[in-house]
Write a protein that holds these residues in place. Sequence first.
Motif, PDB file in Angstrom:
ATOM      1  N   GLN A  28     -29.561 -20.659 -35.579  1.00 57.83           N
ATOM      2  CA  GLN A  28     -30.583 -21.432 -36.275  1.00 57.83           C
ATOM      3  C   GLN A  28     -31.959 -21.181 -35.674  1.00 57.83           C
ATOM      4  N   LEU A  29     -32.035 -21.058 -34.337  1.00 60.07           N
ATOM      5  CA  LEU A  29     -33.307 -20.746 -33.697  1.00 60.07           C
ATOM      6  C   LEU A  29     -33.817 -19.382 -34.159  1.00 60.07           C
ATOM      7  N   LEU A  30     -32.925 -18.426 -34.240  1.00 56.50           N
ATOM      8  CA  LEU A  30     -33.319 -17.085 -34.680  1.00 56.50           C
ATOM      9  C   LEU A  30     -33.858 -17.124 -36.110  1.00 56.50           C
ATOM     10  N   MET A  31     -33.204 -17.885 -36.990  1.00 53.29           N
ATOM     11  CA  MET A  31     -33.661 -17.992 -38.379  1.00 53.29           C
ATOM     12  C   MET A  31     -35.008 -18.723 -38.466  1.00 53.29           C
ATOM     13  N   THR A  32     -35.196 -19.710 -37.590  1.00 53.55           N
ATOM     14  CA  THR A  32     -36.486 -20.406 -37.559  1.00 53.55           C
ATOM     15  C   THR A  32     -37.604 -19.464 -37.114  1.00 53.55           C
ATOM     16  N   ASP A  43     -38.403 -17.177 -40.006  1.00 53.41           N
ATOM     17  CA  ASP A  43     -39.239 -17.847 -41.009  1.00 53.41           C
ATOM     18  C   ASP A  43     -40.689 -17.956 -40.528  1.00 53.41           C
ATOM     19  N   ASP A  44     -40.864 -18.292 -39.253  1.00 55.91           N
ATOM     20  CA  ASP A  44     -42.222 -18.414 -38.703  1.00 55.91           C
ATOM     21  C   ASP A  44     -42.954 -17.077 -38.753  1.00 55.91           C
ATOM     22  N   LYS A  71     -43.991 -16.229 -42.307  1.00 52.58           N
ATOM     23  CA  LYS A  71     -45.153 -17.023 -42.723  1.00 52.58           C
ATOM     24  C   LYS A  71     -46.447 -16.433 -42.160  1.00 52.58           C
ATOM     25  N   MET A  72     -46.390 -15.944 -40.930  1.00 52.07           N
ATOM     26  CA  MET A  72     -47.583 -15.344 -40.303  1.00 52.07           C
ATOM     27  C   MET A  72     -47.837 -13.934 -40.803  1.00 52.07           C
ATOM     28  N   GLY A  73     -46.778 -13.266 -41.302  1.00 53.16           N
ATOM     29  CA  GLY A  73     -46.905 -11.886 -41.761  1.00 53.16           C
ATOM     30  C   GLY A  73     -46.787 -10.869 -40.652  1.00 53.16           C
ATOM     31  N   THR A 113     -42.424 -15.064 -31.549  1.00 51.00           N
ATOM     32  CA  THR A 113     -41.275 -15.040 -32.461  1.00 51.00           C
ATOM     33  C   THR A 113     -40.250 -13.990 -32.051  1.00 51.00           C
ATOM     34  N   LYS A 114     -40.469 -13.382 -30.886  1.00 54.35           N
ATOM     35  CA  LYS A 114     -39.506 -12.401 -30.365  1.00 54.35           C
ATOM     36  C   LYS A 114     -38.696 -12.975 -29.204  1.00 54.35           C
ATOM     37  N   LYS A 115     -38.477 -14.277 -29.228  1.00 55.00           N
ATOM     38  CA  LYS A 115     -37.658 -14.899 -28.190  1.00 55.00           C
ATOM     39  C   LYS A 115     -36.208 -14.439 -28.329  1.00 55.00           C
ATOM     40  N   ARG A 116     -35.549 -14.242 -27.191  1.00 55.24           N
ATOM     41  CA  ARG A 116     -34.165 -13.776 -27.190  1.00 55.24           C
ATOM     42  C   ARG A 116     -33.205 -14.965 -27.209  1.00 55.24           C
TER      43      ARG A 116
END
Length: 408
Positions: free
Chosen positions: A5-9, A12-13, A16-18, A24-27
């Motif tokens: 779920q964290l990966l999907m969030t 999505d983020d 949204k930023m493009g 957004t590259k958290k492991r």
Amino acid sequence: PNDYQLLMTLRDDAIKMGINLKETKKRVSAVINYKNNKFDVRIRLKGDGTATHLEDSKWSIRITLNNDRFMGMKAFSLQDPKRRSYMASFMLHKFVENENLITKKFNLIPVAINGKYMGIYNYEEVPDHNMNEFLTGINNIVVRFDDDDMWNVIQNATRAGDTGILKNELHVTKTLDQYLIIKAHSFNEVLNDEILKKDFERASKLLHGFRDRSLTASEVFDFDKLSLYLAMTDLFGAYHGVCAGNTRLIYDRDLDRLYPIVWDAFSENAWSSVAVMTNKIFKLDSILAVSNFDPNSDCSIPGQMLLDQNLIEKYLIKLDEITSPEYIDNVMKIIKLQVDEYMSILHLDYPQFKIEDEIKRLKENAEYLRSVYLYPELPFYAYLSDDNRLNSLILVNRKPVPIQIVAL
């Protein structure tokens, strides 16, 4: 479920930023199950542009093994074969490998995520000292330009509603010293190893010296390997991989020189042939055309390399060799079994592609390079001087390839 779920969030983020930034590259933790063997890994979203890497159903993933190797790899990416031009990148790897250059593992594999079948993906090894040690027994590091700061500057300007974003982006991509820093793959491992750390200090000094023009290409690069790489990327129309952000360089500790490895060579399938990008298929053409050459641009590295006359000669000799009429067919005979296996897997998702089309494209590229640049019908113009007293002949070379007049 929480990690997924964290990966999907994060995905999505990023969409949204493009753009896919550091935040957004958290492991997250994951487990690979392959042929009844399990591997503990960490995964993250892969790629900078979300339109190409994250918005499709086959979104891109970077995977790092914790305490093992997966098919011999310590780290690798999974991505839609479209990201690597379906057949073209695989063929480039095989052609380069046939010339005895180091190549990373690159092939196809079916992928399911949490029980949902995703289809056929390319797996692509991340080149680092672990890869080199596995292949050669020598743990030579791989250095690169890290462009994360560049993308952050662009994104921050977008968030601030800066209407001059295009101007900012142009500025950012032209100031490489400020926004592109030199790093090594598996950087923490490199810094924690005394020998590898010294290698990185030396490799980064060479690369920075080349970038600020205090060192020549002769002082920095292995010319034999570099000339082959430059020529081969011309044959394949793989200009995307020679830009600074996509350049990956192996540091040869014994020779104290750098040389490139194939990485991110294609943007999309259509941009790899003479029918689309004639102005970028021959490197000397693009760097010597005043209207095209920008010494500060992100893709100027080959141009700066080819300011060295010795490299030009090696590059042209190699280009002449690999564009000869028989070369492509001879290599295809050697790699046929590997190509057939690759195509049989690719056809599971993409039955419309034929290897004959890729061979045809390569031969068209080769013919164009030879007929337009290496062996043109009219290589130079000849004029008589307007001043009759001089009684002189003026010769003007029509092409960027140097020519030698041997007789008149």
